[in-house]
Scaffold this active site. Structure first.
Site, mmCIF file in Angstrom:
data_model
loop_
_atom_site.group_PDB
_atom_site.id
_atom_site.type_symbol
_atom_site.label_atom_id
_atom_site.label_comp_id
_atom_site.label_asym_id
_atom_site.label_seq_id
_atom_site.Cartn_x
_atom_site.Cartn_y
_atom_site.Cartn_z
ATOM 1 N N ASP A 56 -15.941 28.468 -62.414
ATOM 2 C CA ASP A 56 -16.460 29.710 -61.824
ATOM 3 C C ASP A 56 -16.019 29.731 -60.360
ATOM 4 O O ASP A 56 -15.557 28.705 -59.834
ATOM 5 C CB ASP A 56 -17.999 29.731 -61.951
ATOM 6 C CG ASP A 56 -18.625 31.033 -61.468
ATOM 7 O OD1 ASP A 56 -17.915 32.056 -61.381
ATOM 8 O OD2 ASP A 56 -19.840 31.031 -61.171
ATOM 9 N N ARG B 101 -30.645 42.115 -61.799
ATOM 10 C CA ARG B 101 -29.688 41.197 -61.137
ATOM 11 C C ARG B 101 -30.076 41.154 -59.673
ATOM 12 O O ARG B 101 -30.083 42.178 -58.992
ATOM 13 C CB ARG B 101 -28.256 41.715 -61.297
ATOM 14 C CG ARG B 101 -27.292 41.042 -60.341
ATOM 15 C CD ARG B 101 -25.849 41.303 -60.662
ATOM 16 N NE ARG B 101 -25.442 40.569 -61.852
ATOM 17 C CZ ARG B 101 -24.171 40.345 -62.195
ATOM 18 N NH1 ARG B 101 -23.185 40.805 -61.444
ATOM 19 N NH2 ARG B 101 -23.887 39.671 -63.289
ATOM 20 N N ARG C 186 -20.371 39.325 -74.192
ATOM 21 C CA ARG C 186 -21.527 39.718 -73.387
ATOM 22 C C ARG C 186 -22.269 40.865 -74.080
ATOM 23 O O ARG C 186 -23.496 40.885 -74.149
ATOM 24 C CB ARG C 186 -21.087 40.177 -71.985
ATOM 25 C CG ARG C 186 -20.505 39.106 -71.092
ATOM 26 C CD ARG C 186 -21.550 38.112 -70.648
ATOM 27 N NE ARG C 186 -22.678 38.731 -69.972
ATOM 28 C CZ ARG C 186 -22.735 39.067 -68.681
ATOM 29 N NH1 ARG C 186 -21.700 38.811 -67.908
ATOM 30 N NH2 ARG C 186 -23.823 39.592 -68.149
ATOM 31 N N GLN D 101 -24.861 35.418 -69.502
ATOM 32 C CA GLN D 101 -23.475 34.955 -69.566
ATOM 33 C C GLN D 101 -23.376 33.714 -70.444
ATOM 34 O O GLN D 101 -22.456 33.583 -71.260
ATOM 35 C CB GLN D 101 -22.974 34.627 -68.154
ATOM 36 C CG GLN D 101 -21.551 34.123 -68.123
ATOM 37 C CD GLN D 101 -20.541 35.192 -68.491
ATOM 38 O OE1 GLN D 101 -20.551 36.270 -67.921
ATOM 39 N NE2 GLN D 101 -19.674 34.899 -69.455
ATOM 40 N N CYS E 88 -16.462 33.112 -66.556
ATOM 41 C CA CYS E 88 -17.360 34.272 -66.675
ATOM 42 C C CYS E 88 -16.776 35.531 -66.049
ATOM 43 O O CYS E 88 -17.178 36.631 -66.403
ATOM 44 C CB CYS E 88 -18.713 33.948 -66.047
ATOM 45 S SG CYS E 88 -18.651 33.622 -64.272
ATOM 46 N N HIS F 209 -27.699 32.323 -64.844
ATOM 47 C CA HIS F 209 -27.055 33.489 -65.473
ATOM 48 C C HIS F 209 -27.157 33.329 -66.995
ATOM 49 O O HIS F 209 -26.155 33.099 -67.672
ATOM 50 C CB HIS F 209 -25.597 33.553 -65.013
ATOM 51 C CG HIS F 209 -24.941 34.886 -65.215
ATOM 52 N ND1 HIS F 209 -25.585 35.969 -65.785
ATOM 53 C CD2 HIS F 209 -23.679 35.316 -64.912
ATOM 54 C CE1 HIS F 209 -24.742 36.991 -65.829
ATOM 55 N NE2 HIS F 209 -23.592 36.625 -65.310
HETATM 56 N N1 NVA Z 1 -21.335 32.545 -59.648
HETATM 57 C C1 NVA Z 1 -20.903 33.907 -59.652
HETATM 58 C C2 NVA Z 1 -20.976 34.482 -61.026
HETATM 59 C C3 NVA Z 1 -20.544 35.912 -61.140
HETATM 60 C C4 NVA Z 1 -20.691 36.473 -62.511
HETATM 61 C C5 NVA Z 1 -21.770 34.714 -58.683
HETATM 62 O O1 NVA Z 1 -22.986 34.502 -58.663
HETATM 63 O O2 NVA Z 1 -21.226 35.528 -57.937
HETATM 64 N N1 CP Z 2 -19.677 37.712 -65.502
HETATM 65 C C1 CP Z 2 -20.408 38.687 -64.942
HETATM 66 O O1 CP Z 2 -21.633 38.639 -64.888
HETATM 67 O O2 CP Z 2 -19.673 39.736 -64.502
HETATM 68 P P1 CP Z 2 -20.193 40.947 -63.570
HETATM 69 O O3 CP Z 2 -20.529 40.355 -62.232
HETATM 70 O O4 CP Z 2 -19.014 41.872 -63.513
HETATM 71 O O5 CP Z 2 -21.385 41.582 -64.202
#
Ligand code: NVA
Ligand code: CP
Length: 301
Positions: free
Chosen positions: A219, A102, A287, A132, A259, A129
């Protein structure tokens, strides 16, 4: 399929294969049928951003598959002190059987895949992502029975979630609509892909996008790394909210996905969130099953 870097790389058949295996693994878990398909394998999990779901679902999933997960925070790795990702990839490939990462830049994930020789899984970048969205597709098919004739609508920032949902939704055969403010459209690569489909629409009107939708998704307005823009974004995204008015534009039995984490009263009202909590938390659970399927497809050799 050698890696999971982005939805754009997957064929429809590969997506459906992952979803079918995810359904099977979910069934086996619920019925206490062991499935140690990755016995003795190790997965390194590199996190350059925070996580609740991704970290815990990958870690638990790897354990359930008989493997061993290693949590690697970039605060502790040399990568956090500037060691090139190309070198990290070549070193970790000699110890591990797979890497989940990540991070911010998609290019970093692609470089890991290019320089390493083990499967790389994208656990979120600024661009996409995919883990997800595989869980989201699993949840939609589980609740609605199939993707045939469904309309999926995304409302909000043209961010990593929008990018992956548009591609994933179109690849499995859904009609897809997105409502984003003019300055926050999905990535150009995604728009170039989506515009080949007659069943894709991008608008600035949430009500228009939500019309007759079977699935509504949103989101956060400010993603990880965009904290400094939060106030500016609150103004830009005003009205890009899933609320009762938007729900009234959709089909009466429309489902809602998020998500998580969710910002109540920003992109979704507390009422709609709680009315659809069953779907949203099933999505979070999925997930685990979807990522186990991805790991098995990539790492069980
Ligand atoms: N768009 C959000 C998704 C988190 C799972 C982010 O990147 O923070
Ligand atoms: N939806 C998601 O990826 O959650 P986290 O940021 O908690 O991993």
């Amino acid at each position: 399929m050698k890696h999971l870097l982005k939805m754009l790389d997957l064929s429809t058949e590969e997506i459906i294969d992952i979803l079918n295996l995810a359904d099977q693994l979910k069934y086996e878990l619920k019925h206490n049928i062991p499935h140690p398909l990755l016995k003795g394998k190790t997965l390194g999990m590199i996190f350059q951003k925070a996580s609740t779901r991704t970290r815990v679902s990958f870690e638990t999933g790897m354990y359930q598959l008989g493997g061993y997960p290693l949590f690697l925070s970039s605060n502790d790795l040399q990568i956090g002190r500037g060691e090139p990702v190309q070198d990290t990839a070549r070193v970790l490939s000699r110890y591990l059987d797979g890497i989940m990462i990540r991070t911010f830049e998609q290019e970093e994930v692609e470089a890991l895949a290019e320089f390493g020789n083990i499967p790389i899984i994208n656990g979120l970048t600024d661009f996409c992502h995919p883990c997800q969205v595989l869980a989201d597709l699993m949840t939609i098919r589980e609740q609605k029975g199939s993707f045939d004739g469904l309309k999926m609508c995304f409302i909000g920032d043209g961010n990593n979630m929008a990018n992956s949902l548009i591609v994933g939704g179109l690849k499995v055969g859904m009609t897809v609509s997105a409502a984003c403010p003019a300055d926050y459209k999905p990535d150009k690569q995604v728009m170039d892909f989506a515009q080949k489909y007659d069943c894709f629409t991008l608008t600035e009107s949430p009500a228009e996008a939500a019309k007759d939708a079977d699935v509504l998704i949103t989101d956060v307005w400010a993603s990880m790394g965009q904290e400094d823009e939060a106030e500016k974004r609150k103004i830009a995204f005003k009205g890009y909210q899933i609320n009762d008015e938007i729900m009234a534009c959709a089909k009466p039995d429309a489902m809602v996905l998020h998500c998580l984490p969710a910002h109540r009263e920003e992109e979704i009202t507390t009422k709609v969130f709680e009315d659809h909590a069953a779907e949203i938390f099933e999505e979070a659970e999925n997930r685990l099953h979807a990522q186990k399927a991805v790991m098995v497809k990539l790492m069980a050799k």
